[in-house]
Design a protein around this motif. Structure first.
Motif, short mmCIF file in Angstrom:
data_model
loop_
_atom_site.label_atom_id
_atom_site.label_comp_id
_atom_site.label_asym_id
_atom_site.label_seq_id
_atom_site.Cartn_x
_atom_site.Cartn_y
_atom_site.Cartn_z
N LEU A 1 1.07 -1.29 0.12
CA LEU A 1 0.32 0.32 -0.53
C LEU A 1 0.65 1.50 0.27
CD1 LEU A 1 -2.96 -1.09 2.72
CD2 LEU A 1 -2.98 -1.15 -0.18
N HIS B 1 0.16 5.35 -1.03
CA HIS B 1 -0.67 6.52 -1.38
C HIS B 1 0.28 7.98 -1.57
CE1 HIS B 1 -3.96 3.64 -0.36
NE2 HIS B 1 -2.91 3.64 0.81
N SER C 1 3.65 5.81 9.02
CA SER C 1 3.16 5.68 9.60
C SER C 1 4.34 3.17 10.26
CB SER C 1 1.93 4.52 9.45
OG SER C 1 1.48 4.25 7.97
N PRO D 1 0.50 -1.67 6.86
CA PRO D 1 -0.68 -1.59 6.82
C PRO D 1 -1.55 -2.88 7.92
CG PRO D 1 0.30 -1.90 4.44
CD PRO D 1 0.96 -1.72 5.47
N ALA E 1 -7.09 -2.24 6.00
CA ALA E 1 -6.24 -1.40 4.70
C ALA E 1 -5.30 -2.77 4.08
CB ALA E 1 -4.87 -0.50 5.20
N HIS E 2 -5.65 -3.63 4.68
CA HIS E 2 -4.79 -4.76 3.80
C HIS E 2 -6.33 -5.78 2.51
CE1 HIS E 2 -3.59 -8.27 1.39
NE2 HIS E 2 -4.74 -8.95 1.33
N LYS F 1 -6.72 0.49 1.12
CA LYS F 1 -7.12 2.23 1.74
C LYS F 1 -6.11 2.40 2.85
CE LYS F 1 -9.93 5.43 0.56
NZ LYS F 1 -11.44 5.90 0.29
N SER F 2 -5.38 2.74 3.16
CA SER F 2 -4.37 2.86 4.27
C SER F 2 -5.52 3.77 5.71
CB SER F 2 -3.11 3.13 4.30
OG SER F 2 -1.99 2.47 3.25
N TYR G 1 -6.71 11.33 2.02
CA TYR G 1 -6.68 10.80 0.60
C TYR G 1 -6.20 11.45 -0.73
CZ TYR G 1 -8.01 6.58 4.37
OH TYR G 1 -8.52 6.41 4.98
N ILE H 1 0.88 8.78 2.49
CA ILE H 1 0.91 7.73 3.09
C ILE H 1 1.90 6.94 2.66
CG2 ILE H 1 -0.34 6.17 4.87
CD1 ILE H 1 -3.04 7.81 4.13
N PRO I 1 3.93 3.88 4.67
CA PRO I 1 4.35 3.30 6.18
C PRO I 1 6.19 2.37 5.85
CG PRO I 1 3.10 1.77 4.98
CD PRO I 1 2.58 2.54 4.27
N TYR J 1 1.04 -6.08 5.37
CA TYR J 1 0.71 -6.41 6.67
C TYR J 1 1.30 -7.49 6.87
CZ TYR J 1 -2.82 -8.71 9.72
OH TYR J 1 -3.22 -9.45 10.34
#
Length: 171
Positions: free
Chosen positions: A8, A10, A21, A24, A28-29, A33-34, A55, A62, A64, A69
């Protein structure tokens, strides 16, 4: 990995605020969308951003520390991001985000990776020490509600300053 990898990311070259962050979660997975969960609602409230602006990758990225995940711990929490993930790709991706004005370090993993080991509470309380580039925040999980009750200065000092820095970065 417990589920098929589904990174993920973004981001946009025009993103001005970066949310760095942990990794996810299951929602989110599944959604792609986180922060599309209660922790995301809490984070958007802290930032005073609508879901639409949050978003909008032209404004907010975003990214991570772990792109996929990582699975669950036996106690029910999420596992930490895989340690090989961020070193393998993070600097390359950040190199494309030339318009960044503010990086939110959300939770211990992003803070430890970026700034070294130290107490999250201490970093959040002394957030001004990291400006103008970084703004350390706790992870916005449900557990943070308990932490916030013991740290009234978070709502009184940190949230207004965060909103000010977000407005400036997006202006």
């Amino acid at each position: 990995m417990p589920l098929d990898p589904k990174p993920l990311i973004h981001v946009s070259p025009t993103s001005r605020v970066l949310i760095a962050s942990q990794a996810p979660g299951t929602i989110a997975h599944e959604s792609g969308k986180s922060f599309y969960d209660p922790s995301g609602r809490r984070l958007r409230e802290w930032m005073a951003l609508s879901e639409e602006d949050f978003y909008d990758t032209a404004k907010v990225a975003i990214l991570p520390m772990g792109l996929c995940y990582p699975g669950r711990l036996p106690n029910g929490g999420d596992k930490p991001p895989r340690p090989e993930c961020a070193p393998a790709w993070r600097d390359q991706l950040l190199g494309h985000l030339k318009e960044l004005r503010l990086i939110l370090l959300v939770g211990s993993y992003s803070q430890h990776y970026t700034l070294g080991r130290r107490s999250v509470t201490d970093r959040v309380r002394h957030f001004r020490d990291y400006l103008p580039r970084y703004f350390p925040l706790p992870h916005p999980s449900w557990r943070t509600g308990v932490w916030e009750k013991r740290a009234p200065w978070f709502r009184e000092e940190v949230i207004p300053a965060l909103r000010h820095e977000i407005r400036n970065a997006l202006a």
